[in-house]
Design a protein around this motif. Sequence first.
Motif, PDB file in Angstrom:
ATOM      1  N   VAL A   1       0.872  -1.177   0.000  1.00  0.00           N
ATOM      2  CA  VAL A   1       0.000   0.000   0.000  1.00  0.00           C
ATOM      3  C   VAL A   1       0.905   1.223   0.000  1.00  0.00           C
ATOM      4  CG1 VAL A   1      -1.957   1.082   1.161  1.00  0.00           C
ATOM      5  CG2 VAL A   1      -1.567  -1.352   1.464  1.00  0.00           C
ATOM      6  N   THR A   2       0.686   2.123  -0.965  1.00  0.00           N
ATOM      7  CA  THR A   2       1.556   3.304  -1.061  1.00  0.00           C
ATOM      8  C   THR A   2       0.754   4.573  -0.784  1.00  0.00           C
ATOM      9  OG1 THR A   2       1.127   3.735  -3.376  1.00  0.00           O
ATOM     10  CG2 THR A   2       2.861   2.124  -2.898  1.00  0.00           C
ATOM     11  N   LYS A   3       1.473   5.663  -0.733  1.00  0.00           N
ATOM     12  CA  LYS A   3       0.847   6.963  -0.454  1.00  0.00           C
ATOM     13  C   LYS A   3      -0.277   7.248  -1.437  1.00  0.00           C
ATOM     14  CE  LYS A   3       3.897   9.920   2.055  1.00  0.00           C
ATOM     15  NZ  LYS A   3       5.035  10.803   2.048  1.00  0.00           N
ATOM     16  N   ARG A   4      -0.122   6.717  -2.665  1.00  0.00           N
ATOM     17  CA  ARG A   4      -1.139   6.974  -3.689  1.00  0.00           C
ATOM     18  C   ARG A   4      -2.506   6.409  -3.274  1.00  0.00           C
ATOM     19  NH1 ARG A   4      -0.322   4.321  -8.432  1.00  0.00           N
ATOM     20  NH2 ARG A   4       1.404   3.156  -7.585  1.00  0.00           N
ATOM     21  N   HIS A   5      -2.500   5.447  -2.320  1.00  0.00           N
ATOM     22  CA  HIS A   5      -3.781   4.856  -1.897  1.00  0.00           C
ATOM     23  C   HIS A   5      -4.524   5.724  -0.875  1.00  0.00           C
ATOM     24  CE1 HIS A   5      -1.698   1.203  -3.482  1.00  0.00           C
ATOM     25  NE2 HIS A   5      -2.909   0.964  -3.922  1.00  0.00           N
ATOM     26  N   GLY A   6      -3.986   6.889  -0.542  1.00  0.00           N
ATOM     27  CA  GLY A   6      -4.698   7.863   0.314  1.00  0.00           C
ATOM     28  C   GLY A   6      -5.053   7.298   1.680  1.00  0.00           C
ATOM     29  N   PRO A   7      -6.363   7.300   2.027  1.00  0.00           N
ATOM     30  CA  PRO A   7      -6.781   6.878   3.363  1.00  0.00           C
ATOM     31  C   PRO A   7      -6.369   5.428   3.675  1.00  0.00           C
ATOM     32  CG  PRO A   7      -8.642   7.801   2.136  1.00  0.00           C
ATOM     33  CD  PRO A   7      -7.489   7.753   1.189  1.00  0.00           C
ATOM     34  N   LEU A   8      -6.324   4.570   2.644  1.00  0.00           N
ATOM     35  CA  LEU A   8      -5.920   3.189   2.870  1.00  0.00           C
ATOM     36  C   LEU A   8      -4.459   3.125   3.318  1.00  0.00           C
ATOM     37  CD1 LEU A   8      -7.388   0.473   2.636  1.00  0.00           C
ATOM     38  CD2 LEU A   8      -6.325   0.170   0.386  1.00  0.00           C
ATOM     39  N   TYR A   9      -3.641   4.024   2.770  1.00  0.00           N
ATOM     40  CA  TYR A   9      -2.231   4.081   3.166  1.00  0.00           C
ATOM     41  C   TYR A   9      -2.119   4.494   4.643  1.00  0.00           C
ATOM     42  CZ  TYR A   9       2.513   5.846   3.726  1.00  0.00           C
ATOM     43  OH  TYR A   9       3.770   6.084   4.211  1.00  0.00           O
ATOM     44  N   ARG A  10      -2.931   5.479   5.027  1.00  0.00           N
ATOM     45  CA  ARG A  10      -2.886   5.916   6.436  1.00  0.00           C
ATOM     46  C   ARG A  10      -3.322   4.756   7.345  1.00  0.00           C
ATOM     47  NH1 ARG A  10      -4.068  10.554   3.861  1.00  0.00           N
ATOM     48  NH2 ARG A  10      -6.341  10.426   3.974  1.00  0.00           N
ATOM     49  N   ALA A  11      -4.323   3.977   6.876  1.00  0.00           N
ATOM     50  CA  ALA A  11      -4.771   2.814   7.668  1.00  0.00           C
ATOM     51  C   ALA A  11      -3.656   1.777   7.738  1.00  0.00           C
ATOM     52  CB  ALA A  11      -6.021   2.208   7.038  1.00  0.00           C
ATOM     53  N   ALA A  12      -2.919   1.600   6.648  1.00  0.00           N
ATOM     54  CA  ALA A  12      -1.829   0.612   6.624  1.00  0.00           C
ATOM     55  C   ALA A  12      -0.712   1.030   7.574  1.00  0.00           C
ATOM     56  CB  ALA A  12      -1.306   0.443   5.201  1.00  0.00           C
ATOM     57  N   ARG A  13      -0.460   2.334   7.690  1.00  0.00           N
ATOM     58  CA  ARG A  13       0.576   2.816   8.629  1.00  0.00           C
ATOM     59  C   ARG A  13       0.190   2.467  10.070  1.00  0.00           C
ATOM     60  NH1 ARG A  13       5.301   4.326   6.603  1.00  0.00           N
ATOM     61  NH2 ARG A  13       5.711   5.079   8.691  1.00  0.00           N
ATOM     62  N   ASP A  14      -1.125   2.483  10.328  1.00  0.00           N
ATOM     63  CA  ASP A  14      -1.586   2.276  11.710  1.00  0.00           C
ATOM     64  C   ASP A  14      -1.865   0.814  12.046  1.00  0.00           C
ATOM     65  OD1 ASP A  14      -1.508   4.954  12.067  1.00  0.00           O
ATOM     66  OD2 ASP A  14      -3.663   5.284  11.771  1.00  0.00           O
ATOM     67  N   THR A  15      -1.955  -0.049  11.021  1.00  0.00           N
ATOM     68  CA  THR A  15      -2.412  -1.402  11.312  1.00  0.00           C
ATOM     69  C   THR A  15      -1.320  -2.236  11.971  1.00  0.00           C
ATOM     70  OG1 THR A  15      -3.705  -3.237  10.436  1.00  0.00           O
ATOM     71  CG2 THR A  15      -1.830  -2.534   9.113  1.00  0.00           C
ATOM     72  N   THR A  16      -1.727  -3.379  12.484  1.00  0.00           N
ATOM     73  CA  THR A  16      -0.788  -4.214  13.244  1.00  0.00           C
ATOM     74  C   THR A  16      -0.932  -5.681  12.844  1.00  0.00           C
ATOM     75  OG1 THR A  16      -2.477  -4.364  14.947  1.00  0.00           O
ATOM     76  CG2 THR A  16      -0.728  -2.758  15.321  1.00  0.00           C
ATOM     77  N   TRP A  17       0.080  -6.440  13.132  1.00  0.00           N
ATOM     78  CA  TRP A  17       0.088  -7.901  12.969  1.00  0.00           C
ATOM     79  C   TRP A  17      -1.159  -8.475  13.662  1.00  0.00           C
ATOM     80  CZ3 TRP A  17       4.226 -11.095  16.094  1.00  0.00           C
ATOM     81  CH2 TRP A  17       4.042 -12.466  15.851  1.00  0.00           C
ATOM     82  N   GLY A  18      -1.856  -9.338  12.957  1.00  0.00           N
ATOM     83  CA  GLY A  18      -3.033  -9.992  13.535  1.00  0.00           C
ATOM     84  C   GLY A  18      -4.341  -9.300  13.235  1.00  0.00           C
ATOM     85  N   SER A  19      -4.269  -8.056  12.724  1.00  0.00           N
ATOM     86  CA  SER A  19      -5.508  -7.318  12.455  1.00  0.00           C
ATOM     87  C   SER A  19      -6.124  -7.784  11.147  1.00  0.00           C
ATOM     88  CB  SER A  19      -5.209  -5.819  12.325  1.00  0.00           C
ATOM     89  OG  SER A  19      -4.664  -5.345  13.513  1.00  0.00           O
ATOM     90  N   PRO A  20      -7.436  -7.540  10.974  1.00  0.00           N
ATOM     91  CA  PRO A  20      -8.048  -7.785   9.674  1.00  0.00           C
ATOM     92  C   PRO A  20      -7.592  -6.716   8.689  1.00  0.00           C
ATOM     93  CG  PRO A  20      -9.665  -6.894  11.219  1.00  0.00           C
ATOM     94  CD  PRO A  20      -8.391  -7.036  11.976  1.00  0.00           C
ATOM     95  N   TRP A  21      -7.559  -7.070   7.431  1.00  0.00           N
ATOM     96  CA  TRP A  21      -7.224  -6.081   6.394  1.00  0.00           C
ATOM     97  C   TRP A  21      -8.184  -6.221   5.240  1.00  0.00           C
ATOM     98  CZ3 TRP A  21      -4.834  -1.705   6.192  1.00  0.00           C
ATOM     99  CH2 TRP A  21      -4.609  -1.113   4.955  1.00  0.00           C
ATOM    100  N   PRO A  22      -8.767  -5.114   4.709  1.00  0.00           N
ATOM    101  CA  PRO A  22      -8.666  -3.770   5.250  1.00  0.00           C
ATOM    102  C   PRO A  22      -9.355  -3.679   6.609  1.00  0.00           C
ATOM    103  CG  PRO A  22     -10.315  -3.882   3.492  1.00  0.00           C
ATOM    104  CD  PRO A  22      -9.645  -5.217   3.521  1.00  0.00           C
ATOM    105  N   PRO A  23      -9.053  -2.610   7.352  1.00  0.00           N
ATOM    106  CA  PRO A  23      -9.646  -2.505   8.675  1.00  0.00           C
ATOM    107  C   PRO A  23     -11.166  -2.405   8.577  1.00  0.00           C
ATOM    108  CG  PRO A  23      -8.195  -0.639   8.204  1.00  0.00           C
ATOM    109  CD  PRO A  23      -8.227  -1.475   6.979  1.00  0.00           C
ATOM    110  N   LEU A  24     -11.842  -2.859   9.595  1.00  0.00           N
ATOM    111  CA  LEU A  24     -13.311  -2.730   9.590  1.00  0.00           C
ATOM    112  C   LEU A  24     -13.636  -1.259   9.767  1.00  0.00           C
ATOM    113  CD1 LEU A  24     -14.265  -5.672  11.942  1.00  0.00           C
ATOM    114  CD2 LEU A  24     -13.948  -5.664   9.470  1.00  0.00           C
TER     115      LEU A  24
END
Length: 326
Positions: free
Chosen positions: A302-325
């Motif tokens: 996921v790159t910066k070009r993905h906008g809000p999804l990129y911000r979610a990827a920066r915050d996500t953690t091992w074990g979480s669902p993807w994309p976040p609920l």
Amino acid sequence: MALPTDLQSALDTELRRFPNQELSRAVDRLSTRYREGRAATTPIMNSDSDVAAYAGYRMPATYAAVRAVLDEVATFAPEFSPKSHVDVGGGTGTALWAAAGTWSTLTELTVVEQVEKALALGRKLAASAKSPALRSATWRRGVIDPKTPLPAADLVTLSYVLGELPEAMRSRTVAWLAASGAMVVLIEPGTPAGYSRIAEARAQLLDMGRSLVAPCPHEHACPIPRGSDWCHFSARLPRVGAHRLIKEGTLNFEDEKFSYVAASTVPLSRAENRILRHPLKRKGLVSLQLCSNDGALSETTVTKRHGPLYRAARDTTWGSPWPPLS
Ligand SMILES: C[S@@+](CC[C@H](N)C(=O)[O-])C[C@H]1O[C@@H](n2cnc3c(N)ncnc32)[C@H](O)[C@@H]1O
């Protein structure tokens, strides 16, 4: 994922009754025995100091793991509002505290455990709980016996127990638990051996017609090649109070690794993908190792070009669902 304050303070009070050296010796003995990973023909915890040491050094870690798992179940089963919970091989009651923390709807909590001294300490700790359900929990001495039905319950848990059972008992135990619980949750250490036991139980629960709730995003065969890798997750917990003294470590936290499976009698929603490793974060991009709902392992960037999804990827953690609920 810290212990609830009422449990932490009750535990500290109980542990102060023992000289620190006695607890440390018991911790050494127990951790060496658990590391061996072989089934137990007689109970591993024997004395009051064994039970206190187990509670002091393992309750914080197993609480963090069980609570993380049950919170995940609650996320994917928002309509699941259990009233009754049976925890088998419950020791000093860790899973009861975790379940009561996840679901305020629980009113009937039962521990089934073979070691009377563990039940006694669990009962004592729960006596100072804020939760009325914990204070009125039932502490039942008993061994896992697939010939005697368990009381039916909305939630049945088996946490860090499968590995203590002789191999021949494991599948009968899983069938026994599944026969009495609408939601069955099995948790094991996050080791290759722990994962292997969970993978076998997962396949068995699917054969029994159960629906997987977590962590798997699908009901195909597990795509993780056994032997070279294992599906596991991690929960961080603080080392405070007596726990820190017993562990004699310099760090003020530890990471508890665990494998798990949760299955329900009714189909529920699941993650679209599950993140299987710490996300790899570099400048402008995040790489995620995923188990996907088509039953395959994949990697996504996921790159910066993905906008809000990129911000979610920066915050996500091992074990979480993807994309976040959302
Ligand atoms: C590693 S401890 C886990 C305790 C607790 N479930 C937790 O997560 O902290 C394993 C527990 O399972 C219990 N146990 C093992 N085999 C059992 C059996 N056949 N019947 C009942 N309890 C059993 C042990 O006495 C011990 O309390």
